[in-house]
Enzyme design. Structure first.
Site, PDB file in Angstrom:
ATOM      1  N   ASP A  67      34.093  26.085  40.001  1.00  0.00           N
ATOM      2  CA  ASP A  67      33.877  26.498  41.386  1.00  0.00           C
ATOM      3  C   ASP A  67      32.550  25.969  41.921  1.00  0.00           C
ATOM      4  O   ASP A  67      31.731  25.444  41.166  1.00  0.00           O
ATOM      5  CB  ASP A  67      33.903  28.037  41.489  1.00  0.00           C
ATOM      6  CG  ASP A  67      33.109  28.722  40.373  1.00  0.00           C
ATOM      7  OD1 ASP A  67      32.211  28.078  39.788  1.00  0.00           O
ATOM      8  OD2 ASP A  67      33.365  29.886  40.085  1.00  0.00           O
ATOM      9  N   ASN A 136      33.397  42.522  37.602  1.00  0.00           N
ATOM     10  CA  ASN A 136      34.596  43.061  38.257  1.00  0.00           C
ATOM     11  C   ASN A 136      35.865  42.339  37.798  1.00  0.00           C
ATOM     12  O   ASN A 136      36.922  42.491  38.392  1.00  0.00           O
ATOM     13  CB  ASN A 136      34.458  42.964  39.782  1.00  0.00           C
ATOM     14  CG  ASN A 136      34.375  41.519  40.272  1.00  0.00           C
ATOM     15  OD1 ASN A 136      34.362  40.586  39.479  1.00  0.00           O
ATOM     16  ND2 ASN A 136      34.327  41.335  41.581  1.00  0.00           N
ATOM     17  N   HIS A 138      36.326  38.991  37.671  1.00  0.00           N
ATOM     18  CA  HIS A 138      36.644  37.682  38.262  1.00  0.00           C
ATOM     19  C   HIS A 138      36.499  36.563  37.232  1.00  0.00           C
ATOM     20  O   HIS A 138      35.689  36.640  36.314  1.00  0.00           O
ATOM     21  CB  HIS A 138      35.846  37.402  39.542  1.00  0.00           C
ATOM     22  CG  HIS A 138      34.404  37.043  39.371  1.00  0.00           C
ATOM     23  ND1 HIS A 138      33.387  37.712  40.000  1.00  0.00           N
ATOM     24  CD2 HIS A 138      33.797  36.048  38.675  1.00  0.00           C
ATOM     25  CE1 HIS A 138      32.234  37.152  39.706  1.00  0.00           C
ATOM     26  NE2 HIS A 138      32.448  36.140  38.891  1.00  0.00           N
ATOM     27  N   GLU A 143      38.463  36.581  42.675  1.00  0.00           N
ATOM     28  CA  GLU A 143      38.068  37.979  42.770  1.00  0.00           C
ATOM     29  C   GLU A 143      39.282  38.900  42.603  1.00  0.00           C
ATOM     30  O   GLU A 143      40.435  38.427  42.688  1.00  0.00           O
ATOM     31  CB  GLU A 143      37.404  38.220  44.136  1.00  0.00           C
ATOM     32  CG  GLU A 143      36.118  37.426  44.352  1.00  0.00           C
ATOM     33  CD  GLU A 143      34.904  38.052  43.665  1.00  0.00           C
ATOM     34  OE1 GLU A 143      35.049  38.699  42.609  1.00  0.00           O
ATOM     35  OE2 GLU A 143      33.787  37.867  44.186  1.00  0.00           O
TER      36      GLU A 143
HETATM   37  C1  GLP Z   1      29.897  33.492  38.303  1.00  0.00           C
HETATM   38  C2  GLP Z   1      30.817  32.272  38.091  1.00  0.00           C
HETATM   39  C3  GLP Z   1      31.699  32.517  36.935  1.00  0.00           C
HETATM   40  C4  GLP Z   1      30.879  33.177  35.842  1.00  0.00           C
HETATM   41  C5  GLP Z   1      30.588  34.598  36.236  1.00  0.00           C
HETATM   42  C6  GLP Z   1      29.670  35.346  35.272  1.00  0.00           C
HETATM   43  O1  GLP Z   1      29.930  33.983  39.535  1.00  0.00           O
HETATM   44  N1  GLP Z   1      31.593  31.865  39.210  1.00  0.00           N
HETATM   45  O2  GLP Z   1      32.243  31.276  36.503  1.00  0.00           O
HETATM   46  O3  GLP Z   1      31.627  33.222  34.676  1.00  0.00           O
HETATM   47  O4  GLP Z   1      30.151  34.648  37.558  1.00  0.00           O
HETATM   48  O5  GLP Z   1      28.328  35.019  35.453  1.00  0.00           O
HETATM   49  P1  GLP Z   1      27.190  35.426  34.417  1.00  0.00           P
HETATM   50  O6  GLP Z   1      27.410  34.610  33.208  1.00  0.00           O
HETATM   51  O7  GLP Z   1      25.902  35.100  35.113  1.00  0.00           O
HETATM   52  O8  GLP Z   1      27.352  36.880  34.160  1.00  0.00           O
END
Ligand code: GLP
Length: 244
Positions: A67, A136, A138, A143
């Site tokens: 993304d 959450n 995702h 989402e």
């Molecule tokens: C982000 C990304 C995800 C990632 C997730 C967890 O928003 N879009 O690909 O896996 O949130 O992030 P973190 O590793 O900082 O907890």
């Protein structure tokens, strides 16, 4: 779903880095899906150190991103492009054209989404997709409420996600939209490897273990993938009740 319970956070990160390394070493033209987020930073550090310490040719590898935020200027410090440049591309001195991002600067984001899907297909699909998980549930930026068959598209980020990710932005000025691979796009990767570390992920991991195809928590869709490996550190695994 196969779960690997690591004995420490460092072990969990090392396991995931080794899985990536194995694909990069063994496949002729590896196509790897990369994730961003704090969880992956130590993985990329281990991976880049390992790659630099041995003669691995990465010239024929292609990397796709899950993304990217919409609405940031090119080169913005909070973009996932900058994240990948910092943690992987520059440390390995790789050219930009080996890293494919959804084109968030295209005047038509619908066209950009279609062309991203096409690029993945033209590379014969993703061999290994690396994933983190939001608190959450995702995956990428799919989402709660995302459908299991969703494709690359513009998504609106939830308040919870904005709050969790805003520390990467000066003044907390985080975009509210992103272009994200869909769940259906992610499910087409030949292997999925998810890493969850820390107690902030314990609740969603417990939910994942106990639920299936639950659209309020998109990560549960992944359980129907035939090759889904979940790697957990002790904190992320701490709320799982294993009835043995
Ligand atoms: C982000 C990304 C995800 C990632 C997730 C967890 O928003 N879009 O690909 O896996 O949130 O992030 P973190 O590793 O900082 O907890």
């Amino acid at each position: 779903m196969r779960i690997i319970f690591a004995q420490s956070t460092a072990e969990a990160q090392g396991i995931v880095a080794s899985m990536l390394l194995e694909k990069l070493e063994l496949l002729k033209n590896p196509v790897i899906g990369l994730a961003t987020g704090r969880t992956m930073e130590p993985v990329y550090k281990i991976l880049t150190e390992k790659i630099l310490s041995r003669p691995i040719k990465l010239k024929s590898s292609t990397f796709f991103m899950l993304d990217e935020y919409v609405g940031l200027s090119p080169g913005h410090s909070g973009s996932f492009k900058t994240y990948i440049d910092t943690h992987i591309r520059k440390p390995l001195s790789l050219p930009e054209d080996q890293f494919v991002f959804p084109d968030v600067h295209n005047v038509s984001l619908t066209q950009a989404a279609l062309s991203y899907e096409r690029s993945i297909q033209e590379c014969s699909g993703i061999d290994l997709q690396l994933l983190g998980v939001g608190q959450n549930g995702h995956i990428g930026f799919n989402e709660p409420g995302s459908s299991k068959t969703s494709r690359t598209r513009v998504v609106k980020l939830t308040d919870e996600t904005l709050k969790a990710n805003k520390s990467a932005f000066k003044n907390g000025d985080i975009p509210s939209e992103a272009l994200s691979m869909g769940v259906g796009t992610i499910m087409e990767a030949r292997e999925l490897v998810m890493l969850a570390t820390g107690d902030s992920k314990a609740q969603v991991i417990k939910y994942l273990v106990n639920h299936h195809d639950d659209d309020s928590c998109p990560v549960t869709y992944l359980k129907s993938h035939p090759h889904f490996v979940l790697v957990l550190d002790p904190d992320a695994a701490s709320k799982i009740n294993l009835k043995i």
